[in-house]
Write a protein that holds these residues in place. Structure first.
Motif, short mmCIF file in Angstrom:
data_model
loop_
_atom_site.label_atom_id
_atom_site.label_comp_id
_atom_site.label_asym_id
_atom_site.label_seq_id
_atom_site.Cartn_x
_atom_site.Cartn_y
_atom_site.Cartn_z
N ASP A 22 0.89 -0.86 -0.06
CA ASP A 22 -0.20 0.00 -0.20
C ASP A 22 0.81 1.23 0.06
OD1 ASP A 22 -1.89 2.06 0.36
OD2 ASP A 22 -2.63 1.34 2.18
N GLU A 23 1.04 2.06 -1.12
CA GLU A 23 1.68 3.16 -1.39
C GLU A 23 0.97 4.29 -1.19
OE1 GLU A 23 5.58 1.15 -3.64
OE2 GLU A 23 4.15 2.60 -4.82
N THR A 24 -0.53 4.58 -0.67
CA THR A 24 -1.14 5.51 -0.79
C THR A 24 -1.03 6.32 0.47
OG1 THR A 24 -3.14 4.18 0.52
CG2 THR A 24 -3.03 3.98 -1.96
N GLY A 25 -0.36 6.02 1.44
CA GLY A 25 -0.08 6.98 2.67
C GLY A 25 -1.72 6.88 3.44
N ASP A 26 -2.84 6.46 2.86
CA ASP A 26 -3.97 6.63 3.75
C ASP A 26 -3.92 5.78 4.89
OD1 ASP A 26 -4.77 7.87 1.54
OD2 ASP A 26 -6.23 6.44 0.89
N PRO A 27 -4.45 6.59 6.14
CA PRO A 27 -4.72 5.46 7.30
C PRO A 27 -5.28 4.26 7.10
CG PRO A 27 -5.23 7.87 7.86
CD PRO A 27 -5.19 7.57 6.30
N PRO A 28 -4.97 3.24 7.69
CA PRO A 28 -5.53 1.80 7.69
C PRO A 28 -7.03 1.88 7.57
CG PRO A 28 -3.48 1.65 8.80
CD PRO A 28 -3.92 3.01 8.68
N LEU A 44 -8.04 4.78 -6.89
CA LEU A 44 -7.20 3.71 -6.57
C LEU A 44 -6.57 3.04 -7.73
CD1 LEU A 44 -8.47 2.06 -3.29
CD2 LEU A 44 -6.74 3.49 -3.49
N THR A 45 -5.46 2.46 -7.77
CA THR A 45 -5.11 1.68 -8.88
C THR A 45 -4.06 0.52 -8.42
OG1 THR A 45 -3.09 3.10 -9.45
CG2 THR A 45 -5.08 3.62 -10.67
N VAL A 46 -3.87 -0.45 -9.04
CA VAL A 46 -3.04 -1.52 -8.95
C VAL A 46 -1.83 -1.36 -10.00
CG1 VAL A 46 -2.83 -4.03 -8.44
CG2 VAL A 46 -4.68 -2.74 -7.99
N VAL A 47 -0.55 -1.44 -9.38
CA VAL A 47 0.57 -1.37 -10.48
C VAL A 47 1.50 -2.54 -10.14
CG1 VAL A 47 0.40 0.86 -11.34
CG2 VAL A 47 1.95 0.22 -9.49
N GLU A 48 2.26 -3.02 -10.90
CA GLU A 48 3.59 -3.94 -10.65
C GLU A 48 4.63 -3.18 -10.95
OE1 GLU A 48 4.02 -8.56 -10.87
OE2 GLU A 48 4.01 -7.91 -12.96
N LEU A 61 3.35 -6.25 -6.75
CA LEU A 61 2.22 -5.36 -6.59
C LEU A 61 2.02 -4.11 -5.76
CD1 LEU A 61 -0.49 -8.04 -7.00
CD2 LEU A 61 0.25 -6.82 -8.68
N ARG A 62 1.59 -3.11 -6.33
CA ARG A 62 1.77 -1.75 -5.40
C ARG A 62 0.13 -1.13 -5.43
NH1 ARG A 62 7.21 -0.76 -4.10
NH2 ARG A 62 8.25 -2.21 -5.28
N ILE A 63 -0.21 -0.52 -4.46
CA ILE A 63 -1.58 0.11 -4.64
C ILE A 63 -1.39 1.59 -4.48
CG2 ILE A 63 -3.89 0.66 -3.54
CD1 ILE A 63 -3.28 -2.55 -4.43
N ARG A 64 -1.66 2.21 -5.62
CA ARG A 64 -1.20 3.83 -5.71
C ARG A 64 -2.68 4.45 -5.81
NH1 ARG A 64 4.35 3.70 -9.27
NH2 ARG A 64 5.62 2.75 -7.70
N ARG A 65 -2.36 5.76 -5.30
CA ARG A 65 -3.46 6.57 -5.87
C ARG A 65 -3.04 7.60 -7.14
NH1 ARG A 65 -8.26 7.01 -3.18
NH2 ARG A 65 -8.25 6.34 -1.24
N MET A 66 -4.00 7.79 -8.06
CA MET A 66 -3.85 8.49 -9.08
C MET A 66 -4.80 9.39 -9.62
SD MET A 66 -1.95 5.79 -11.80
CE MET A 66 -0.39 4.79 -11.20
N ARG A 67 -4.51 10.39 -10.38
CA ARG A 67 -5.76 11.26 -10.94
C ARG A 67 -5.90 10.79 -12.05
NH1 ARG A 67 -6.04 14.56 -15.45
NH2 ARG A 67 -7.16 16.71 -15.13
N TRP A 68 -7.51 10.72 -12.04
CA TRP A 68 -8.04 10.00 -13.31
C TRP A 68 -8.26 10.78 -14.30
CZ3 TRP A 68 -13.97 8.37 -13.65
CH2 TRP A 68 -14.18 7.33 -14.64
N GLY A 69 -7.55 10.66 -15.43
CA GLY A 69 -7.44 11.58 -16.43
C GLY A 69 -5.90 11.73 -16.84
N LEU A 70 -5.63 10.75 -17.82
CA LEU A 70 -4.17 10.88 -17.91
C LEU A 70 -3.35 12.00 -18.43
CD1 LEU A 70 -2.19 7.58 -19.07
CD2 LEU A 70 -1.72 9.75 -20.50
N ILE A 71 -2.21 12.30 -17.89
CA ILE A 71 -1.53 13.21 -18.30
C ILE A 71 -0.19 12.78 -19.10
CG2 ILE A 71 -0.22 15.64 -17.67
CD1 ILE A 71 -1.88 15.33 -15.07
N PRO A 72 -0.40 13.03 -20.36
CA PRO A 72 0.91 12.49 -21.39
C PRO A 72 2.25 13.06 -20.56
CG PRO A 72 -0.80 12.88 -22.70
CD PRO A 72 -1.30 13.47 -21.43
#
Length: 265
Positions: A22-28, A44-48, A61-72
């Protein structure tokens, strides 16, 4: 299209279920359920990925938060540390992603999964009296057994190189494909569902994804998904809560011969 969805995933629980970091930094124990996720929200997203300090180790596997709307990655800055506003890239066609300038780099080496409980789509139906404005009826597509869905996505890292030590902005998009099976009654597009048996190949950061994973799946891929009419409260992004999933009383089942289709956004 997929421009609105619902998720009750907790990153700590998700990490435990998937044996991920969990790489989000959110309290459990933080409850961040969102029943009306919209573009530009943090999702939330799942990446490797390999460990930055130990790249020789196997990826994890890592759980990350991302902005929905890709920025090239090539997006210019409108002001220091702020990417220029462009077309909201919250969806990418799976059949074009490998060649589209905005997505081809991510398709090669930055693929992800976007967990959700289900997604919304709107259907235009004739006015009940035969006169007046047509009715936009929202439908919610989800697994009949309540299990989560994982959609294929792409992600990007953006930095303004002129800003020293700037933290990267992570962003993502959800891949869409032609609708199949019963879902064609609701809309001609749907998010690309990625089943568990394809996760290793899809998320592998060291190899391109097999081309067949970007193809339109067979109807068996969505055989467990049901579409049901829900409350029109979801029409406004200001509304958010489990009441958005309440059945719409008296709402008719979708009829492909009598009802038109409307894009989600």
């Amino acid at each position: 299209m997929c421009g609105r969805y619902a998720t009750t995933a907790n990153p700590a629980r998700l990490a435990a279920e998937l044996d991920a970091i969990d790489e989000t930094g959110d309290p459990p124990d933080l409850d961040r359920a969102n029943y009306n996720v919209a573009p530009t929200n943090q999702v939330l997203t799942v990446v490797e990925r390999h460990d930055h300090d130990h790249p020789e180790d196997d990826p994890a596997l890592r759980i990350r938060r991302m902005r929905w709307g890709l920025i090239p990655v090539w997006t210019k800055a409108s002001e220091p540390g702020v990417p220029a506003r462009g077309k909201p890239l919250f969806n990418a066609r799976s059949d074009r992603a490998a060649t589209a300038p905005s997505f081809r780099d991510a398709t090669k080496k930055r693929r992800c999964l976007v967990p959700m409980d289900g997604w919304y789509e709107w259907l235009v139906e004739p006015a009940p009296t035969g006169k007046g404005k047509a009715v936009k009826q929202p439908f919610f597509m989800s697994n009949a057994d309540g299990s989560p869905l994982y959609m294929a996505g792409l992600w990007s890292t953006w930095r303004d190189r002129s800003v020293e030590d700037m933290a990267p902005i992570l962003s993502c998009t959800i891949l869409t494909t032609d609708a199949v099976g019963d879902l064609t009654r609701i809309h001609d597009r749907m998010p690309l569902v990625m089943p568990r048996e394809h996760w290793d190949a899809w998320l592998d950061p060291d190899r391109p994804a097999p081309a067949e994973l970007l193809e339109t799946p067979g109807p068996e891929r969505v055989s467990g998904i049901v579409a049901r009419p829900v409350s029109p409260l979801v029409n406004s992004v200001r509304n958010n809560g489990p009441e958005l999933l309440a059945p719409a009383p008296g709402a008719p089942a979708p009829d492909s011969e009598q009802a038109g289709q409307i894009s989600l956004i």
